[in-house]
Structures are given as structure tokens and as C-alpha cells.
Design a protein around this motif. Structure first.
Motif, PDB file in Angstrom:
ATOM      1  N   VAL A  75       0.814  -1.211   0.000  1.00  0.00           N
ATOM      2  CA  VAL A  75       0.000   0.000   0.000  1.00  0.00           C
ATOM      3  C   VAL A  75       0.854   1.270   0.000  1.00  0.00           C
ATOM      4  CG1 VAL A  75      -1.830  -1.232   1.224  1.00  0.00           C
ATOM      5  CG2 VAL A  75      -0.215   0.172   2.512  1.00  0.00           C
ATOM      6  N   ALA A  76       0.257   2.331  -0.522  1.00  0.00           N
ATOM      7  CA  ALA A  76       0.888   3.649  -0.522  1.00  0.00           C
ATOM      8  C   ALA A  76       0.561   4.375   0.773  1.00  0.00           C
ATOM      9  CB  ALA A  76       0.399   4.456  -1.726  1.00  0.00           C
ATOM     10  N   TRP A  77       1.497   5.202   1.220  1.00  0.00           N
ATOM     11  CA  TRP A  77       1.261   6.025   2.399  1.00  0.00           C
ATOM     12  C   TRP A  77       0.076   6.949   2.132  1.00  0.00           C
ATOM     13  CZ3 TRP A  77       2.236   6.313   7.345  1.00  0.00           C
ATOM     14  CH2 TRP A  77       2.126   7.530   8.021  1.00  0.00           C
ATOM     15  N   PRO A  78      -0.964   6.914   2.993  1.00  0.00           N
ATOM     16  CA  PRO A  78      -2.161   7.706   2.716  1.00  0.00           C
ATOM     17  C   PRO A  78      -2.112   9.124   3.292  1.00  0.00           C
ATOM     18  CG  PRO A  78      -2.550   6.330   4.616  1.00  0.00           C
ATOM     19  CD  PRO A  78      -1.145   6.027   4.155  1.00  0.00           C
ATOM     20  N   TRP A 114       0.091  -6.489   5.418  1.00  0.00           N
ATOM     21  CA  TRP A 114       0.319  -5.358   4.517  1.00  0.00           C
ATOM     22  C   TRP A 114       1.700  -4.783   4.718  1.00  0.00           C
ATOM     23  CZ3 TRP A 114       0.179  -0.057   6.509  1.00  0.00           C
ATOM     24  CH2 TRP A 114      -0.167   0.037   7.868  1.00  0.00           C
ATOM     25  N   VAL A 115       2.214  -4.168   3.655  1.00  0.00           N
ATOM     26  CA  VAL A 115       3.530  -3.547   3.672  1.00  0.00           C
ATOM     27  C   VAL A 115       3.439  -2.174   3.019  1.00  0.00           C
ATOM     28  CG1 VAL A 115       4.792  -5.741   3.643  1.00  0.00           C
ATOM     29  CG2 VAL A 115       4.181  -4.631   1.482  1.00  0.00           C
ATOM     30  N   MET A 116       4.425  -1.332   3.324  1.00  0.00           N
ATOM     31  CA  MET A 116       4.476   0.007   2.772  1.00  0.00           C
ATOM     32  C   MET A 116       5.407   0.050   1.563  1.00  0.00           C
ATOM     33  SD  MET A 116       2.553   2.200   4.380  1.00  0.00           S
ATOM     34  CE  MET A 116       3.294   3.578   3.511  1.00  0.00           C
ATOM     35  N   LEU A 117       4.905   0.583   0.452  1.00  0.00           N
ATOM     36  CA  LEU A 117       5.774   0.844  -0.691  1.00  0.00           C
ATOM     37  C   LEU A 117       6.445   2.197  -0.502  1.00  0.00           C
ATOM     38  CD1 LEU A 117       4.334   3.097  -2.818  1.00  0.00           C
ATOM     39  CD2 LEU A 117       2.764   1.190  -3.100  1.00  0.00           C
ATOM     40  N   SER A 118       7.553   2.413  -1.214  1.00  0.00           N
ATOM     41  CA  SER A 118       8.283   3.672  -1.012  1.00  0.00           C
ATOM     42  C   SER A 118       7.896   4.744  -2.027  1.00  0.00           C
ATOM     43  CB  SER A 118       9.791   3.438  -1.051  1.00  0.00           C
ATOM     44  OG  SER A 118      10.222   3.015  -2.323  1.00  0.00           O
ATOM     45  N   GLY A 119       7.598   4.360  -3.261  1.00  0.00           N
ATOM     46  CA  GLY A 119       7.126   5.327  -4.242  1.00  0.00           C
ATOM     47  C   GLY A 119       8.156   6.340  -4.695  1.00  0.00           C
ATOM     48  N   GLY A 120       9.429   6.155  -4.343  1.00  0.00           N
ATOM     49  CA  GLY A 120      10.465   7.029  -4.859  1.00  0.00           C
ATOM     50  C   GLY A 120      10.631   8.347  -4.149  1.00  0.00           C
ATOM     51  N   PHE A 122       8.157  -3.445   4.755  1.00  0.00           N
ATOM     52  CA  PHE A 122       8.316  -2.502   3.651  1.00  0.00           C
ATOM     53  C   PHE A 122       8.771  -3.218   2.387  1.00  0.00           C
ATOM     54  CE2 PHE A 122      12.405  -2.766   5.848  1.00  0.00           C
ATOM     55  CZ  PHE A 122      13.298  -2.965   4.798  1.00  0.00           C
ATOM     56  N   MET A 123       8.508  -2.567   1.268  1.00  0.00           N
ATOM     57  CA  MET A 123       9.089  -2.931  -0.022  1.00  0.00           C
ATOM     58  C   MET A 123       9.615  -1.634  -0.612  1.00  0.00           C
ATOM     59  SD  MET A 123       6.611  -5.870  -1.569  1.00  0.00           S
ATOM     60  CE  MET A 123       6.672  -7.496  -0.829  1.00  0.00           C
ATOM     61  N   ALA A 124      10.927  -1.454  -0.530  1.00  0.00           N
ATOM     62  CA  ALA A 124      11.538  -0.162  -0.804  1.00  0.00           C
ATOM     63  C   ALA A 124      12.483  -0.233  -1.985  1.00  0.00           C
ATOM     64  CB  ALA A 124      12.298   0.323   0.433  1.00  0.00           C
ATOM     65  N   GLY A 125      12.367   0.739  -2.883  1.00  0.00           N
ATOM     66  CA  GLY A 125      13.220   0.804  -4.050  1.00  0.00           C
ATOM     67  C   GLY A 125      14.017   2.082  -4.120  1.00  0.00           C
ATOM     68  N   ARG A 126      13.531   3.035  -4.923  1.00  0.00           N
ATOM     69  CA  ARG A 126      14.302   4.254  -5.185  1.00  0.00           C
ATOM     70  C   ARG A 126      14.611   5.053  -3.927  1.00  0.00           C
ATOM     71  NH1 ARG A 126      10.110   6.341  -9.390  1.00  0.00           N
ATOM     72  NH2 ARG A 126       8.864   4.931  -8.089  1.00  0.00           N
ATOM     73  N   ALA A 127      13.743   5.019  -2.931  1.00  0.00           N
ATOM     74  CA  ALA A 127      14.026   5.748  -1.695  1.00  0.00           C
ATOM     75  C   ALA A 127      15.316   5.256  -1.049  1.00  0.00           C
ATOM     76  CB  ALA A 127      12.866   5.597  -0.712  1.00  0.00           C
TER      77      ALA A 127
END
Length: 268
Positions: A184-187, A204-210, A231-236
Motif C-alpha cells: 500500500v501507498a502512504w495515505p 500489509w507492507v508500505m511501498l516507497s514510491g520514490g 516494507f518494499m523499498a526501491g528508489r528511496a
């Protein structure tokens, strides 16, 4: 507990490097199409070599990393396979999500993936599109059940619509369709409680969204305090490696990205 994604306590700390179009745009914002395939594969290989051992799993895709980079993963680190094709973010309502051409849930399972991931933009402001999205998600959930592979669903609201309510509405509409984990995206802090209520007891896990790392670190901390599994973190985490020369990439991953991943893991 999903082997290859979770640690021994069921916590999820996944390094996301399934980026394709968005990675080209980060590497060369002026001319993304000019970024060569070999450059993307080499960068993903380097990220795996330096960071994968610090994660509970990684997220890959079949265009640049499956199967060629799978043998580089540490023995106890599994991978999640992205399913969707690219090109929806400019106008998410234009077409429903499609699986990448020549790729399937069954192939993801056969490749050794620990889980599959499907991204789906969703908004009731486009009823026909929403119905099509529910249909594709339902089909993918059924196919994942058939081949016995967990599904991580990433439902996102439409860009341009109110972010918090849109993110929550997308989760609320798609969660009953049966995905194993909701990504999910941070709301927004003001909507976090509502999101938690909607998710009920689903993992549930938090995506980073860059976004900026420090902001994401705070978001993950707040989410974990409210029952988030990780979490599932990429560009961040690793964005800076795309902004330095080849001779600086290893040092950037070791001095910037690795400590960030360790900070995120410490929250769990």
C-alpha cells in the motif's frame, strides 16, 4: 509467513528493483528511451550484489532480471516476480492492467519466485475501468491459487485525485478479491487510522514510491506501529546510485543505500 520474503519473525523487508520505465527516467530524465538494456541489467546486478543480503527478499521482473540475475541472490533471499506490463502511470484510466507479454503466473512460479506481484490503478471515478481491474485481479488471484504462489497486490489511486482517500478506496475495493499481501501507498498521517481499519487483519507492507528516504523512514515507523508487517523499498533506498558515475556506484551503495536498508530493517 512467506519463505523468501519474510524473516524468521514474519517481518517483510524487501528490496524493490523491479523498476523498468521508472528506472530509465531516473537514470536519464532528459531521454529515458536512450538508456540501454545492458546498462539497466548491470545496475540491477550491482544493487543485488551490494544490498540483497541486507533484505528479506528482492522484487524482480522478467525483462531485465529474471532469470539472469536470480543466481546472484544470496541463498536465503528469495524473490517476488512482478507480473504487470508498464506504461499506466501517465493515464491509468486508459486501459486496465495487463500481464507482461509472454509472461504468466505459472512462469513466475516456474522461475523460482517466492511470490508474484500485481500493480493495479483503481478508482470508482472510472466505473468501467474499475470493473475491468477487479476482473483481472480476480483472475490473477485464482491463477496464483492454482499454482500455489502468494500474490502481493499493489492497488493505487489515480494520480490527480485526492491521494489519501484515493489510496484507501483502492485498497478497500480490491482487498476482498483475495490477495495474500497488500502493498500500500502512504495515505497521509491523517488517514493512516482509516487505512488500518480497512486492512483489518490482512498482511500489509508500505511501498516507497520514490520519495525522500527520511520521509519514508518515518512513514514505515508509523505504519509498523499500527500493525504493518514491513516494507518494499526501491528508489528511496538506492536512487543516488543512478546519479553518480560507474566508478562511484559501489561506494554509493555501501555508504548511502546499505545504511538506509539497515535503518528500515531496524524498525521491524
Amino acid at each position: 509467513m512467506i519463505p523468501g520474503i519474510c524473516d524468521e519473525n514474519g517481518r517483510i523487508g524487501v528490496l524493490a528493483i523491479d523498476h523498468r520505465d521508472s528506472l530509465r527516467a531516473v537514470i536519464n530524465p532528459e531521454d529515458p528511451a536512450s538508456v540501454a538494456r545492458d546498462e539497466i541489467v548491470a545496475l540491477k546486478s550491482l544493487i543485488i550484489d551490494e544490498l540483497a543480503a541486507l533484505a528479506t527478499g528482492v522484487m524482480l521482473e522478467p525483462e531485465y532480471s529474471i532469470p539472469e540475475l536470480v543466481p546472484s541472490l544470496p541463498q536465503d533471499v528469495g524473490f517476488t516476480a512482478a507480473l504487470e506490463s508498464q506504461g499506466y502511470s501517465a493515464d491509468p484510466s486508459s486501459v486496465p492492467t495487463e500481464l507482461l507479454a509472454g509472461w504468466s503466473v505459472e512462469q513466475a512460479k516456474a522461475s523460482g519466485a517466492s511470490a508474484a506481484k500485481l500493480l493495479a490503478y483503481y478508482s470508482e471515478s472510472a466505473p468501467e475501468h474499475a470493473a475491468a481491474q477487479r476482473a483481472i485481479i480476480t483472475d490473477v488471484v485464482a491463477e496464483c491459487a492454482r499454482v500455489n504462489i502468494p500474490l502481493l497486490l499493489e492497488p493505487l489511486g489515480f494520480p490527480g485525485e485526492p491521494h489519501g482517500p484515493g489510496a484507501i478506496a483502492a485498497v478497500k475495493a480490491t482487498m476482498p478479491l483475495g490477495a495474500t499481501v497488500m502493498k500500500v501507498a502512504w495515505p497521509g498521517e491523517e488517514f493512516l487510522g482509516e487505512l488500518v481499519d480497512v486492512l483489518e487483519d490482512r498482511t500489509w507492507v508500505m511501498l516507497s514510491g520514490g520519495g525522500p528516504f527520511e520521509q519514508y523512514l518515518d512513514q514505515v515507523g508509523q505504519a509498523v506501529a499500527q500493525g504493518c508487517s514491513g516494507f518494499m523499498a526501491g528508489r528511496a533506498v538506492w536512487r543516488e546510485v543512478t546519479q553518480v558515475g560507474a566508478d562511484e556506484q559501489v561506494e554509493t551503495l555501501r555508504s548511502v543505500a546499505a545504511p538506509r536498508l539497515q535503518q528500515l530493517r531496524s524498525i521491524l
